[in-house]
Design a protein around this motif. Sequence first.
Motif, PDB file in Angstrom:
ATOM      1  N   HIS A  88       0.829  -1.211   0.000  1.00 60.22           N
ATOM      2  CA  HIS A  88       0.000   0.000   0.000  1.00 60.22           C
ATOM      3  C   HIS A  88       0.864   1.262   0.000  1.00 60.22           C
ATOM      4  N   ARG A  91       1.216   1.770  -3.556  1.00 58.98           N
ATOM      5  CA  ARG A  91      -0.005   1.619  -4.353  1.00 58.98           C
ATOM      6  C   ARG A  91      -1.215   2.287  -3.700  1.00 58.98           C
ATOM      7  N   GLN A  93      -2.602   5.086  -4.071  1.00 58.87           N
ATOM      8  CA  GLN A  93      -3.534   5.787  -4.960  1.00 58.87           C
ATOM      9  C   GLN A  93      -4.529   4.822  -5.583  1.00 58.87           C
ATOM     10  N   GLU A  94      -4.036   3.644  -5.954  1.00 55.02           N
ATOM     11  CA  GLU A  94      -4.921   2.608  -6.489  1.00 55.02           C
ATOM     12  C   GLU A  94      -5.960   2.198  -5.456  1.00 55.02           C
ATOM     13  N   ASP A  95      -5.550   2.103  -4.206  1.00 52.18           N
ATOM     14  CA  ASP A  95      -6.471   1.694  -3.148  1.00 52.18           C
ATOM     15  C   ASP A  95      -7.484   2.795  -2.843  1.00 52.18           C
ATOM     16  N   ASP A  97      -8.550   4.868  -5.033  1.00 53.41           N
ATOM     17  CA  ASP A  97      -9.475   4.804  -6.171  1.00 53.41           C
ATOM     18  C   ASP A  97     -10.526   3.718  -5.957  1.00 53.41           C
ATOM     19  N   LEU A  98     -10.102   2.579  -5.411  1.00 56.68           N
ATOM     20  CA  LEU A  98     -11.061   1.504  -5.138  1.00 56.68           C
ATOM     21  C   LEU A  98     -12.105   1.954  -4.128  1.00 56.68           C
ATOM     22  N   GLN A 101     -14.461   4.451  -5.941  1.00 58.72           N
ATOM     23  CA  GLN A 101     -15.340   3.797  -6.909  1.00 58.72           C
ATOM     24  C   GLN A 101     -16.492   3.074  -6.220  1.00 58.72           C
ATOM     25  N   SER A 138      -4.808  12.685  -1.116  1.00 56.50           N
ATOM     26  CA  SER A 138      -5.454  11.825  -2.110  1.00 56.50           C
ATOM     27  C   SER A 138      -6.879  11.484  -1.697  1.00 56.50           C
ATOM     28  N   THR A 456      -1.738  -7.519  -7.705  1.00 53.47           N
ATOM     29  CA  THR A 456      -2.921  -7.095  -8.448  1.00 53.47           C
ATOM     30  C   THR A 456      -4.149  -7.137  -7.560  1.00 53.47           C
ATOM     31  N   ARG A 457      -4.938  -6.069  -7.584  1.00 51.69           N
ATOM     32  CA  ARG A 457      -6.182  -5.981  -6.825  1.00 51.69           C
ATOM     33  C   ARG A 457      -7.353  -6.396  -7.713  1.00 51.69           C
ATOM     34  N   THR A 458      -8.200  -7.300  -7.198  1.00 54.51           N
ATOM     35  CA  THR A 458      -9.397  -7.727  -7.921  1.00 54.51           C
ATOM     36  C   THR A 458     -10.588  -7.668  -6.984  1.00 54.51           C
TER      37      THR A 458
END
Length: 478
Positions: A88, A91, A93-95, A97-98, A101, A138, A456-458
């Motif tokens: 984390h 990553r 920013q990706e989290d 975003d999740l 969303q 963020s 990878t996050r799914t």
Amino acid sequence: MRRRTFLKVAAATATLASAGGGARVLAAPGVGTMKPFPEGFLWGCSTSAYQIEGAVAEDGRGPSVWDKFSHSFGRIANGDTGDMACDHYHRFQEDVDLMAQAGMRAYRFSIAWPRVLPQGTGAVNQKGLDFYDRLTDSLLARGIEPWPCLFHWDLPQALQDKGGWLNRDSAAWFTDYALTVAARLGDRAKNWTMLNEPSVVAIFGYGLGLHAPGVTGRTNCLTAIHHQNLAQGKALAALRAVGGGKGWRLGTVLSLQPSWPVGGLDANYPASKMWDALWNRSCLDPLFKGRYPEELEAEFAAIAKPGDLEAIRQPLDFLGVNYYSRMHQQPDPQGLFGTGYGSPPEGTRRTAMEWPFEPDGLAEILGELQESYGNPPVYIAENGADYVDTVGPSGRVEDGDRIAFLREHLLAARKAMDEGANVKGWLVWTLLDNFEWAEGYRRHFGLVQVDRKTMTRTPKASYDWYAKVIRKNAVPTA
């Protein structure tokens, strides 16, 4: 039903629960209907630093007790460590975003004390604070409220070398650290939680030795509880003193799990009452009532100093409640406090960790807070479940068991709210499959699957389900 009411009629209740196939009191009004939550109800998630951040030796971070513990042979399932965790740190920013969303509007994350103060005190690691700056900005850019938690189990190892929570100076260490973090983030972060589950830290880390730092002993356990309580009280007072006009809301997070006598038997009642005093009331009572529970009062009196209880009893703007299941207790002469876990009523469902699936226990705790602790504003700060995740034909995890767990607990909380419980929000545990302490990576609580090789996050089916709950501000009744 309140806990004290249950304890008077325990045998009858246990019999009825068993006959009904488990402890369930919820009735669905009808298939396809939704139970709405109040306007403004806060939806989000919780995580903790050591469980997801990784980057344990980057940008000046010092070691924590969990770094040392996880690298000690035989302590963690499969020899896992939090060295990488969910990455984390790189990553985030990706989290974020999740979260966005899914429509989440709050994120309770913990600050890694050794990332900010590598030695626990003294020189501040600005790069560590820079990370939480970036994370906070963020979150706000995506419309998510940052809810920093100052301590989620990862005490700097340098402080443990000085005794950790067994050292009375820990109250001052924590207060100075809290002021340091708040000075950096407090212009943007408004909701602050002090500790996460202090009784769990003390019981498993300083009593049973099953968690970091691996210390054992009854007196050590109680000492760690008291010094955490004291640190919490002093930090709350210090932050309140400097936070005037900044709009801060101050709280803390406790693990609250009703303690029931196994089988509803009178012979098991003293054990359940003792475990309740240790797990729940050793933190609740001094905070709200200025005293320790009667069962442990003499032992705490030998540890506390004059003025401690006054320092611990502080007003809160909110209380975070972590709930997973009831605790079914019976006498055990070998137990740290003469108690031990036993079986719940026959037919009670269980998660993959063998924890009882008892959503009405959450309503019970909320009723207890309403009846005995002044009905404080409550945010469910953790609730979730480990299940064996199976990838379905769609290529993702179809985790119907987890959805059922969350749905029934949300309905239990909503029922308690109808009866006057002051619940303001829900922060699911947790966003990502993570490092689950002594269980390593073999346990999965996340709404999002994390590939251990690629990171990878799914999103799982439960992620979509929770996003729909947030969007509708309502929970399906079936």
